[in-house]
Design a protein around this motif. Structure first.
Motif, PDB file in Angstrom:
ATOM      1  N   GLY A 199      53.450  32.534  39.456  1.00 55.82           N
ATOM      2  CA  GLY A 199      53.669  33.792  38.737  1.00 55.82           C
ATOM      3  C   GLY A 199      52.581  34.807  38.995  1.00 55.82           C
ATOM      4  O   GLY A 199      52.467  35.808  38.266  1.00 55.82           O
ATOM      5  N   GLN A 200      51.805  34.589  40.052  1.00 54.91           N
ATOM      6  CA  GLN A 200      50.727  35.507  40.398  1.00 54.91           C
ATOM      7  C   GLN A 200      50.780  35.826  41.889  1.00 54.91           C
ATOM      8  O   GLN A 200      51.258  35.023  42.689  1.00 54.91           O
ATOM      9  CB  GLN A 200      49.356  34.900  40.057  1.00 54.91           C
ATOM     10  CG  GLN A 200      49.126  34.720  38.559  1.00 54.91           C
ATOM     11  CD  GLN A 200      47.703  34.275  38.270  1.00 54.91           C
ATOM     12  OE1 GLN A 200      47.044  33.679  39.108  1.00 54.91           O
ATOM     13  NE2 GLN A 200      47.229  34.566  37.062  1.00 54.91           N
ATOM     14  N   ALA A 201      50.281  37.044  42.253  1.00 57.61           N
ATOM     15  CA  ALA A 201      50.264  37.458  43.659  1.00 57.61           C
ATOM     16  C   ALA A 201      49.059  38.364  43.889  1.00 57.61           C
ATOM     17  O   ALA A 201      48.248  38.596  42.968  1.00 57.61           O
ATOM     18  CB  ALA A 201      51.572  38.175  44.012  1.00 57.61           C
ATOM     19  N   GLN A 202      48.944  38.866  45.100  1.00 60.27           N
ATOM     20  CA  GLN A 202      47.835  39.752  45.476  1.00 60.27           C
ATOM     21  C   GLN A 202      48.399  41.143  45.798  1.00 60.27           C
ATOM     22  O   GLN A 202      49.274  41.289  46.660  1.00 60.27           O
ATOM     23  CB  GLN A 202      47.103  39.204  46.711  1.00 60.27           C
ATOM     24  CG  GLN A 202      46.479  37.833  46.515  1.00 60.27           C
ATOM     25  CD  GLN A 202      45.267  37.876  45.619  1.00 60.27           C
ATOM     26  OE1 GLN A 202      44.481  38.819  45.658  1.00 60.27           O
ATOM     27  NE2 GLN A 202      45.113  36.858  44.771  1.00 60.27           N
ATOM     28  N   LEU A 203      47.905  42.163  45.102  1.00 62.73           N
ATOM     29  CA  LEU A 203      48.266  43.548  45.375  1.00 62.73           C
ATOM     30  C   LEU A 203      47.244  44.104  46.356  1.00 62.73           C
ATOM     31  O   LEU A 203      46.068  44.231  46.030  1.00 62.73           O
ATOM     32  CB  LEU A 203      48.270  44.358  44.070  1.00 62.73           C
ATOM     33  CG  LEU A 203      48.822  45.781  44.132  1.00 62.73           C
ATOM     34  CD1 LEU A 203      50.306  45.780  44.507  1.00 62.73           C
ATOM     35  CD2 LEU A 203      48.610  46.500  42.799  1.00 62.73           C
ATOM     36  N   LYS A 204      47.709  44.410  47.569  1.00 62.88           N
ATOM     37  CA  LYS A 204      46.788  44.793  48.635  1.00 62.88           C
ATOM     38  C   LYS A 204      46.966  46.256  49.011  1.00 62.88           C
ATOM     39  O   LYS A 204      48.081  46.718  49.244  1.00 62.88           O
ATOM     40  CB  LYS A 204      47.020  43.912  49.865  1.00 62.88           C
ATOM     41  CG  LYS A 204      46.054  44.192  51.003  1.00 62.88           C
ATOM     42  CD  LYS A 204      46.283  43.251  52.169  1.00 62.88           C
ATOM     43  CE  LYS A 204      45.312  43.542  53.303  1.00 62.88           C
ATOM     44  NZ  LYS A 204      45.552  42.664  54.473  1.00 62.88           N
ATOM     45  N   ASP A 255      39.428  45.025  49.091  1.00 61.48           N
ATOM     46  CA  ASP A 255      39.753  43.733  48.499  1.00 61.48           C
ATOM     47  C   ASP A 255      41.078  43.802  47.746  1.00 61.48           C
ATOM     48  O   ASP A 255      41.362  44.788  47.053  1.00 61.48           O
ATOM     49  CB  ASP A 255      38.641  43.286  47.545  1.00 61.48           C
ATOM     50  CG  ASP A 255      37.327  43.042  48.264  1.00 61.48           C
ATOM     51  OD1 ASP A 255      37.377  42.681  49.455  1.00 61.48           O
ATOM     52  OD2 ASP A 255      36.259  43.231  47.631  1.00 61.48           O
ATOM     53  N   PRO A 256      41.915  42.763  47.859  1.00 56.48           N
ATOM     54  CA  PRO A 256      43.177  42.731  47.115  1.00 56.48           C
ATOM     55  C   PRO A 256      42.918  42.553  45.622  1.00 56.48           C
ATOM     56  O   PRO A 256      41.862  42.054  45.208  1.00 56.48           O
ATOM     57  CB  PRO A 256      43.910  41.531  47.716  1.00 56.48           C
ATOM     58  CG  PRO A 256      42.845  40.648  48.248  1.00 56.48           C
ATOM     59  CD  PRO A 256      41.747  41.565  48.722  1.00 56.48           C
ATOM     60  N   THR A 257      43.882  42.938  44.826  1.00 53.14           N
ATOM     61  CA  THR A 257      43.787  42.819  43.373  1.00 53.14           C
ATOM     62  C   THR A 257      44.735  41.719  42.892  1.00 53.14           C
ATOM     63  O   THR A 257      45.945  41.816  43.132  1.00 53.14           O
ATOM     64  CB  THR A 257      44.178  44.145  42.689  1.00 53.14           C
ATOM     65  OG1 THR A 257      43.307  45.182  43.148  1.00 53.14           O
ATOM     66  CG2 THR A 257      44.107  44.029  41.180  1.00 53.14           C
ATOM     67  N   PRO A 258      44.214  40.682  42.232  1.00 56.33           N
ATOM     68  CA  PRO A 258      45.112  39.667  41.680  1.00 56.33           C
ATOM     69  C   PRO A 258      45.990  40.295  40.593  1.00 56.33           C
ATOM     70  O   PRO A 258      45.521  41.119  39.807  1.00 56.33           O
ATOM     71  CB  PRO A 258      44.155  38.627  41.081  1.00 56.33           C
ATOM     72  CG  PRO A 258      42.822  38.911  41.696  1.00 56.33           C
ATOM     73  CD  PRO A 258      42.800  40.372  41.973  1.00 56.33           C
ATOM     74  N   VAL A 259      47.245  39.893  40.556  1.00 61.76           N
ATOM     75  CA  VAL A 259      48.157  40.485  39.589  1.00 61.76           C
ATOM     76  C   VAL A 259      49.183  39.455  39.130  1.00 61.76           C
ATOM     77  O   VAL A 259      49.676  38.655  39.933  1.00 61.76           O
ATOM     78  CB  VAL A 259      48.871  41.715  40.201  1.00 61.76           C
ATOM     79  CG1 VAL A 259      49.636  41.355  41.463  1.00 61.76           C
ATOM     80  CG2 VAL A 259      49.820  42.363  39.191  1.00 61.76           C
ATOM     81  N   ARG A 260      49.466  39.434  37.834  1.00 62.35           N
ATOM     82  CA  ARG A 260      50.553  38.618  37.314  1.00 62.35           C
ATOM     83  C   ARG A 260      51.871  39.348  37.595  1.00 62.35           C
ATOM     84  O   ARG A 260      51.969  40.545  37.379  1.00 62.35           O
ATOM     85  CB  ARG A 260      50.379  38.399  35.815  1.00 62.35           C
ATOM     86  CG  ARG A 260      49.256  37.458  35.428  1.00 62.35           C
ATOM     87  CD  ARG A 260      49.151  37.326  33.904  1.00 62.35           C
ATOM     88  NE  ARG A 260      50.432  36.943  33.316  1.00 62.35           N
ATOM     89  CZ  ARG A 260      50.854  35.672  33.174  1.00 62.35           C
ATOM     90  NH1 ARG A 260      50.065  34.679  33.579  1.00 62.35           N
ATOM     91  NH2 ARG A 260      52.018  35.403  32.631  1.00 62.35           N
ATOM     92  N   LEU A 261      52.862  38.638  38.063  1.00 60.85           N
ATOM     93  CA  LEU A 261      54.130  39.266  38.415  1.00 60.85           C
ATOM     94  C   LEU A 261      54.810  39.901  37.208  1.00 60.85           C
ATOM     95  O   LEU A 261      55.473  40.930  37.341  1.00 60.85           O
ATOM     96  CB  LEU A 261      55.058  38.242  39.077  1.00 60.85           C
ATOM     97  CG  LEU A 261      54.591  37.722  40.442  1.00 60.85           C
ATOM     98  CD1 LEU A 261      55.577  36.685  40.991  1.00 60.85           C
ATOM     99  CD2 LEU A 261      54.429  38.869  41.432  1.00 60.85           C
TER     100      LEU A 261
END
Length: 424
Positions: A393-398, A404-410
Motif C-alpha cells: 500500500g506504499q509507493a515512491q513519488l518521483k 530524492d523520491p518521496t514515500p507515499v501511502r497509496l
C-alpha cells in the motif's frame, strides 16, 4: 491502393501542441469581455447570400470574388459567412433585441470563410474574435471597443501592436470627399490595377484599400478625408481622440485606414503588428462604426460599432512570443507487471476525479517504454506500481526533474501529490 484524402487547401487542422494556444486566447477573451459586460452570441456558419450583398457591399472583393456561395436543395442561395458583423446584426434584428434593452453588447468567436489568395496569416477558413455594440452613438462606445482590444493584447503579452484610427465621415460629408477623390483617381486611371479601375466607377473609396503597390502610391497622394469632415463628424473624431488620451491609449491618426467593407461610417480603426511572422498580413484586427447597417437590413434605426480580430494571427504571434501554454501532466502512473495494470488504471481514474491531470499508458509495455512516455508527455511526477506496492500500500513519488523520491501511502496519494505540486 486507395488515394489518400487530404484537407481542403487553406482550411487547416489545429492539433494538440497548437490548440492550447488557441484555448488560452479564447479563455482570456471570454474572461476579459465579460468584465466589460459583453455576452457571447453564436450565429450559424451559413446565411442567406443576400445578407452579405446588402451589408458588406456588392462591389467589395468579399462579395464579388471571395464568398463560398451555393444553392441548397430548396433552391436558395446560401453563403458561408465571410465575416461576423452582418450575421450578428441579422440576429439582433430577427430577435427584436432593440425592444428588450436600450444598449446591447455582444461578442463572438468562430470560423469565417473567404476564397482568397493564401499566405501566412491569411487562410480560406480563418477564425475571428469579434464584438458588437448596439444602441450608443457616443464616441465613448467607439473607445470602449478599442480599450477592450488593447486590454486583451496586454493580457496576452502582445505589446508590439499599434492602434491606427481614422474617420470616414458620414452621408453629409463623404459625397464631397468622394468627388475630390474621383477627380484625383481619374487623373491616374490608366495606372490603376484592373480591379481598381472597376472600383473607380462603382465604389472609389475601395481604391484606397487596394494592396497593389502602384495603387497604394496613387492613394497616398489622394486628398485627405479628414480635411473633408463636416463639423459633427469632426467633433465626433476629436472626442474619440480625447477619450483615448484620457485612457492613456497610444494611437496613430492614419487617414488611409478605410477597411474593406461598405457599412462603415465615421470611426474606423486597425491594430497593426510589426512582427515579421505575419508577413504582409500585419493587421491583426480592426473595426469601426456602422450606424446605418441595422436599418439597411430592415431593422430599427440603431447606431452600432464593432470590431473583428484574426484569431489565427494572434496565435501566430503568441507562438513566437516564447510563452508556454497548456497545463503540464501532474503524474504518470507506470506499472511494473501485468498484474498491476488494473490497479494502475483504477488509481488513475480516482486521481482524475480529484482534479489531477494523470497519464496512464493503456497499452502496458515495458517499464522503460512507459517511462519514455512519461518524459514525452512532460509529467512532473511519476509513480511505479508493482506487486510490492500493491501488497504494502506504499509507493515512491518521483520527480522527473530529479531529486530524492518521496514515500507515499497509496490511500493518501491525492493529498501528498497536491502538496508536492504546490512545492513544485
Amino acid at each position: 491502393m486507395s488515394q489518400k484524402i487530404t484537407g481542403v487547401k487553406g482550411m487547416n487542422d489545429i492539433l494538440p501542441g497548437d490548440v492550447e494556444v488557441w484555448q488560452h486566447v479564447e479563455r482570456t477573451t471570454r474572461e476579459l469581455f465579460s468584465l466589460f459586460g459583453y455576452g457571447e452570441v453564436r450565429t450559424p456558419m451559413v446565411e442567406d447570400t443576400a445578407l452579405f450583398v446588402r451589408s458588406v457591399g456588392e462591389t467589395t472583393d468579399i462579395v464579388g470574388k471571395e464568398m463560398y456561395t451555393f444553392e441548397d436543395k430548396g433552391g436558395r442561395s446560401l453563403s458561408l459567412r465571410p465575416e461576423g458583423t452582418a450575421p450578428a446584426a441579422r440576429a439582433y434584428i430577427e430577435h427584436s433585441v432593440a425592444n428588450q434593452e436600450p444598449v446591447t453588447r455582444w461578442f463572438y468567436m468562430g470560423p469565417m470563410f473567404r476564397y482568397e489568395r493564401m499566405k501566412t496569416g491569411r487562410y480560406r477558413q480563418f477564425h475571428q474574435i469579434g464584438a458588437e455594440g448596439y444602441g450608443s452613438k457616443e464616441p465613448a462606445q467607439d473607445v470602449e471597443m478599442m480599450d477592450m482590444v488593447v486590454q486583451l493584447l496586454l493580457k496576452l503579452g502582445l505589446t508590439d501592436v499599434s492602434l491606427n484610427i481614422n474617420s470616414l465621415g458620414d452621408d453629409a460629408c463623404r459625397p464631397a470627399y468622394q468627388t475630390r477623390l474621383v477627380e484625383h483617381l481619374r487623373a491616374h486611371a490608366s495606372e490603376l490595377c484592373s480591379d481598381c479601375q472597376v472600383r473607380l466607377e462603382k465604389n472609389p473609396l475601395r481604391v484606397l484599400d487596394c494592396k497593389n503597390e502602384r495603387c497604394q502610391q496613387i492613394a497616398s497622394a489622394a486628398p485627405n478625408i479628414l480635411e473633408s469632415l463636416c463639423e459633427p463628424c469632426r467633433a465626433h473624431f476629436a472626442e474619440v481622440q480625447r477619450k483615448l488620451d484620457a485612457l492613456e491609449i497610444k494611437y496613430v491618426v492614419n487617414p488611409r485606414i478605410m477597411r474593406g467593407l461598405d457599412y462603415y461610417t465615421r470611426t474606423t480603426f486597425e491594430f497593426i503588428a510589426a512582427h515579421p511572422v505575419l508577413g504582409t498580413a500585419s493587421t491583426v484586427g480592426g473595426g469601426g462604426r456602422y450606424d446605418k447597417l441595422v436599418k439597411s437590413l430592415g431593422g430599427p434605426d440603431v447606431p452600432a460599432v464593432g470590431f473583428g480580430l484574426g484569431l489565427d494571427r494572434l496565435c501566430l504571434l503568441l507562438k513566437e512570443s516564447g510563452q508556454q501554454f497548456g497545463r503540464a501532466t501532474d503524474l504518470f502512473i507506470a506499472v511494473a507487471d501485468e498484474g498491476s495494470a488494473d490497479a494502475g488504471f483504477t488509481l488513475t481514474s480516482r486521481l482524475r476525479r480529484e482534479g489531477f491531470r494523470v497519464e496512464f499508458d493503456t497499452r502496458g509495455g515495458s517499464l522503460k517504454s512507459q517511462m519514455k512516455r512519461a518524459d514525452k508527455v512532460g509529467a512532473v511526477f511519476t509513480l511505479v506500481l508493482g506487486e510490492a506496492e500493491r501488497q504494502s500500500g506504499q509507493a515512491q513519488l518521483k520527480r522527473m526533474a530529479g531529486g530524492d523520491p518521496t514515500p507515499v501511502r497509496l490511500d493518501e496519494l491525492a493529498q501528498t501529490l497536491r502538496t508536492a505540486l504546490k512545492a513544485h
